[in-house]
Design a protein around this motif. Structure first.
Motif, PDB file in Angstrom:
ATOM      1  N   ILE A 160       0.843  -1.197   0.000  1.00 25.02           N
ATOM      2  CA  ILE A 160       0.000   0.000   0.000  1.00 25.02           C
ATOM      3  C   ILE A 160       0.878   1.247   0.000  1.00 25.02           C
ATOM      4  CG2 ILE A 160      -1.704   1.335   1.289  1.00 25.02           C
ATOM      5  CD1 ILE A 160      -2.819  -1.253   2.355  1.00 25.02           C
ATOM      6  N   GLU A 161       0.595   2.157  -0.908  1.00 23.91           N
ATOM      7  CA  GLU A 161       1.313   3.435  -0.953  1.00 23.91           C
ATOM      8  C   GLU A 161       0.459   4.518  -0.308  1.00 23.91           C
ATOM      9  OE1 GLU A 161       3.179   6.716  -4.078  1.00 23.91           O
ATOM     10  OE2 GLU A 161       1.796   5.174  -4.792  1.00 23.91           O
ATOM     11  N   TYR A 162       1.078   5.278   0.565  1.00 23.74           N
ATOM     12  CA  TYR A 162       0.423   6.451   1.145  1.00 23.74           C
ATOM     13  C   TYR A 162       0.732   7.643   0.248  1.00 23.74           C
ATOM     14  CZ  TYR A 162      -0.372  10.361   4.374  1.00 23.74           C
ATOM     15  OH  TYR A 162      -0.791  11.540   4.951  1.00 23.74           O
ATOM     16  N   ILE A 163      -0.293   8.209  -0.374  1.00 24.52           N
ATOM     17  CA  ILE A 163      -0.120   9.332  -1.292  1.00 24.52           C
ATOM     18  C   ILE A 163      -0.318  10.623  -0.500  1.00 24.52           C
ATOM     19  CG2 ILE A 163      -0.916  10.408  -3.432  1.00 24.52           C
ATOM     20  CD1 ILE A 163      -1.978   7.652  -4.259  1.00 24.52           C
ATOM     21  N   ARG A 164       0.774  11.291  -0.216  1.00 25.74           N
ATOM     22  CA  ARG A 164       0.725  12.476   0.635  1.00 25.74           C
ATOM     23  C   ARG A 164       0.064  13.666  -0.044  1.00 25.74           C
ATOM     24  NH1 ARG A 164       4.502   9.109   1.659  1.00 25.74           N
ATOM     25  NH2 ARG A 164       5.320   8.745   3.758  1.00 25.74           N
ATOM     26  N   ASP A 165       0.263  13.789  -1.342  1.00 21.53           N
ATOM     27  CA  ASP A 165      -0.321  14.904  -2.077  1.00 21.53           C
ATOM     28  C   ASP A 165      -1.845  14.761  -2.105  1.00 21.53           C
ATOM     29  OD1 ASP A 165      -0.667  17.120  -3.658  1.00 21.53           O
ATOM     30  OD2 ASP A 165      -0.184  16.103  -5.536  1.00 21.53           O
ATOM     31  N   GLY A 166      -2.536  15.645  -1.432  1.00 24.98           N
ATOM     32  CA  GLY A 166      -3.995  15.585  -1.370  1.00 24.98           C
ATOM     33  C   GLY A 166      -4.535  15.003  -0.080  1.00 24.98           C
ATOM     34  N   SER A 167      -3.649  14.434   0.748  1.00 27.44           N
ATOM     35  CA  SER A 167      -4.077  13.913   2.052  1.00 27.44           C
ATOM     36  C   SER A 167      -3.972  15.018   3.094  1.00 27.44           C
ATOM     37  CB  SER A 167      -3.199  12.728   2.470  1.00 27.44           C
ATOM     38  OG  SER A 167      -3.352  11.637   1.588  1.00 27.44           O
ATOM     39  N   GLN A 168      -5.014  15.188   3.878  1.00 24.61           N
ATOM     40  CA  GLN A 168      -4.972  16.191   4.936  1.00 24.61           C
ATOM     41  C   GLN A 168      -6.014  15.876   6.006  1.00 24.61           C
ATOM     42  OE1 GLN A 168      -5.941  20.153   3.685  1.00 24.61           O
ATOM     43  NE2 GLN A 168      -8.001  19.626   3.035  1.00 24.61           N
ATOM     44  N   ILE A 169      -5.723  16.323   7.211  1.00 21.61           N
ATOM     45  CA  ILE A 169      -6.633  16.139   8.341  1.00 21.61           C
ATOM     46  C   ILE A 169      -6.761  17.471   9.082  1.00 21.61           C
ATOM     47  CG2 ILE A 169      -6.993  15.013  10.577  1.00 21.61           C
ATOM     48  CD1 ILE A 169      -7.420  13.113   8.310  1.00 21.61           C
ATOM     49  N   ASN A 170      -7.995  17.905   9.323  1.00 25.46           N
ATOM     50  CA  ASN A 170      -8.268  19.077  10.146  1.00 25.46           C
ATOM     51  C   ASN A 170      -8.824  18.605  11.489  1.00 25.46           C
ATOM     52  OD1 ASN A 170      -7.732  20.990   7.959  1.00 25.46           O
ATOM     53  ND2 ASN A 170      -9.650  20.237   7.091  1.00 25.46           N
ATOM     54  N   TYR A 171      -8.429  19.265  12.562  1.00 26.15           N
ATOM     55  CA  TYR A 171      -8.977  18.900  13.864  1.00 26.15           C
ATOM     56  C   TYR A 171      -9.281  20.164  14.668  1.00 26.15           C
ATOM     57  CZ  TYR A 171      -4.073  19.494  15.329  1.00 26.15           C
ATOM     58  OH  TYR A 171      -2.811  19.983  15.553  1.00 26.15           O
ATOM     59  N   THR A 172     -10.403  20.119  15.381  1.00 29.76           N
ATOM     60  CA  THR A 172     -10.852  21.259  16.178  1.00 29.76           C
ATOM     61  C   THR A 172     -11.241  20.789  17.576  1.00 29.76           C
ATOM     62  OG1 THR A 172     -13.119  20.984  15.348  1.00 29.76           O
ATOM     63  CG2 THR A 172     -11.694  22.532  14.170  1.00 29.76           C
ATOM     64  N   ASN A 173     -11.088  21.680  18.538  1.00 34.42           N
ATOM     65  CA  ASN A 173     -11.433  21.383  19.927  1.00 34.42           C
ATOM     66  C   ASN A 173     -12.639  22.228  20.322  1.00 34.42           C
ATOM     67  OD1 ASN A 173     -11.602  20.867  22.638  1.00 34.42           O
ATOM     68  ND2 ASN A 173      -9.562  21.624  23.153  1.00 34.42           N
ATOM     69  N   ASN A 174     -13.722  21.551  20.661  1.00 39.24           N
ATOM     70  CA  ASN A 174     -14.938  22.248  21.082  1.00 39.24           C
ATOM     71  C   ASN A 174     -15.346  21.736  22.461  1.00 39.24           C
ATOM     72  OD1 ASN A 174     -17.291  23.714  21.250  1.00 39.24           O
ATOM     73  ND2 ASN A 174     -18.408  22.490  19.733  1.00 39.24           N
ATOM     74  N   GLY A 175     -14.778  22.360  23.487  1.00 42.27           N
ATOM     75  CA  GLY A 175     -15.104  21.976  24.850  1.00 42.27           C
ATOM     76  C   GLY A 175     -14.673  20.572  25.213  1.00 42.27           C
ATOM     77  N   GLY A 176     -13.542  20.139  24.689  1.00 39.60           N
ATOM     78  CA  GLY A 176     -13.054  18.798  24.992  1.00 39.60           C
ATOM     79  C   GLY A 176     -13.481  17.748  23.996  1.00 39.60           C
ATOM     80  N   ILE A 177     -14.346  18.121  23.064  1.00 35.98           N
ATOM     81  CA  ILE A 177     -14.723  17.206  21.982  1.00 35.98           C
ATOM     82  C   ILE A 177     -13.823  17.519  20.786  1.00 35.98           C
ATOM     83  CG2 ILE A 177     -16.539  16.448  20.420  1.00 35.98           C
ATOM     84  CD1 ILE A 177     -18.573  17.270  22.527  1.00 35.98           C
ATOM     85  N   ILE A 178     -12.936  16.599  20.473  1.00 37.32           N
ATOM     86  CA  ILE A 178     -11.972  16.802  19.396  1.00 37.32           C
ATOM     87  C   ILE A 178     -12.535  16.185  18.123  1.00 37.32           C
ATOM     88  CG2 ILE A 178      -9.559  16.622  18.740  1.00 37.32           C
ATOM     89  CD1 ILE A 178     -10.132  17.955  21.491  1.00 37.32           C
TER      90      ILE A 178
END
Length: 228
Positions: A116-134
């Motif tokens: 399996i190849e991990y294709i970095r171009d185009g892969s992204q993760i956003n994360y936000t903290n809302n009162g302890g709920i990530i």
């Protein structure tokens, strides 16, 4: 065509081949390193550091190739500019397709999750903290080069804030907080949708973006870390 020109042309294409084999690429795999490792030859003089034998071999052979061009083509001095332009034109045309073919062949001969190849171009993760709920959402691009279906799970190392030294390992899970099993069919490329949340009120999370993220692909028998 005389013998001198044949040797010069062969030397020219040898230089291009060496660049393909021993340069880094978007696939994050140096084919020369892989070949030497399969031959039982250490790539580095001291484990994963020190003198890079691949680089030494590459530089030596490229110099020999350039010497072959100069020595066996009497017009090389007058046409040096043309040779440079021709090198970049030919290299740009055949480099990526040749590398992609060679890389696909190498990956298909590996076993388990290594296909399996991990294709970095185009892969992204956003994360936000809302009162302890990530909340985490984004996409991870993968390609399966094998002829077998691959089933696995994914973990994402994330720093809680910019001062953190150790990443927190987050398992991609479903609404029942169970690890999500991903499936990639043979010779397919997929964009995996990542959308889940965890509860963590003890840590001081900051919102952020991982572009691309580091990921850990694993199953019951193996675990593969893929850095940025």
């Amino acid at each position: 065509m005389n013998k001198r020109k044949i040797i010069a042309i062969a030397s020219f294409f040898m230089v291009i081949l060496l660049v393909i084999l021993f340069s880094n690429n978007k696939h994050n795999l140096i084919l020369g390193d892989f070949i030497l490792t399969k031959m039982g030859i250490s790539v580095w003089s001291d484990g994963n550091s020190g003198l890079h034998y691949t680089g030494v071999i590459t530089l030596t052979l490229i110099l020999l190739g350039v010497a072959g061009i100069i020595c066996f083509n009497e017009d090389v001095h007058r046409n040096f500019g043309k040779f440079v332009v021709l090198f970049f034109i030919v290299g740009s045309i055949i480099y990526q397709p040749t590398y992609d073919i060679a890389y696909g062949f190498v990956k298909s001969k590996l076993s388990g999750l290594q296909t399996i190849e991990y294709i970095r171009d185009g892969s992204q993760i956003n994360y936000t903290n809302n009162g302890g709920i990530i909340s985490l959402n984004g996409k991870i691009k993968l390609k399966n080069y094998s002829n077998d279906k691959k089933e696995f799970y994914i973990k994402i190392p994330i720093l809680e804030d910019y001062l953190s030294k150790n990443a927190k390992i987050i398992t991609v899970s479903n609404t029942l907080k169970e690890p999500v099993k991903f499936v990639v069919f043979p010779n397919r490329q997929v964009n995996l949708d990542i959308n889940f949340s965890i509860l963590d009120r003890e840590s001081e999370w900051q919102s952020g973006n991982l572009n691309p993220p580091s990921i850990i692909i694993y199953n019951d028998t193996e675990e593969i870390y893929e850095g940025k």
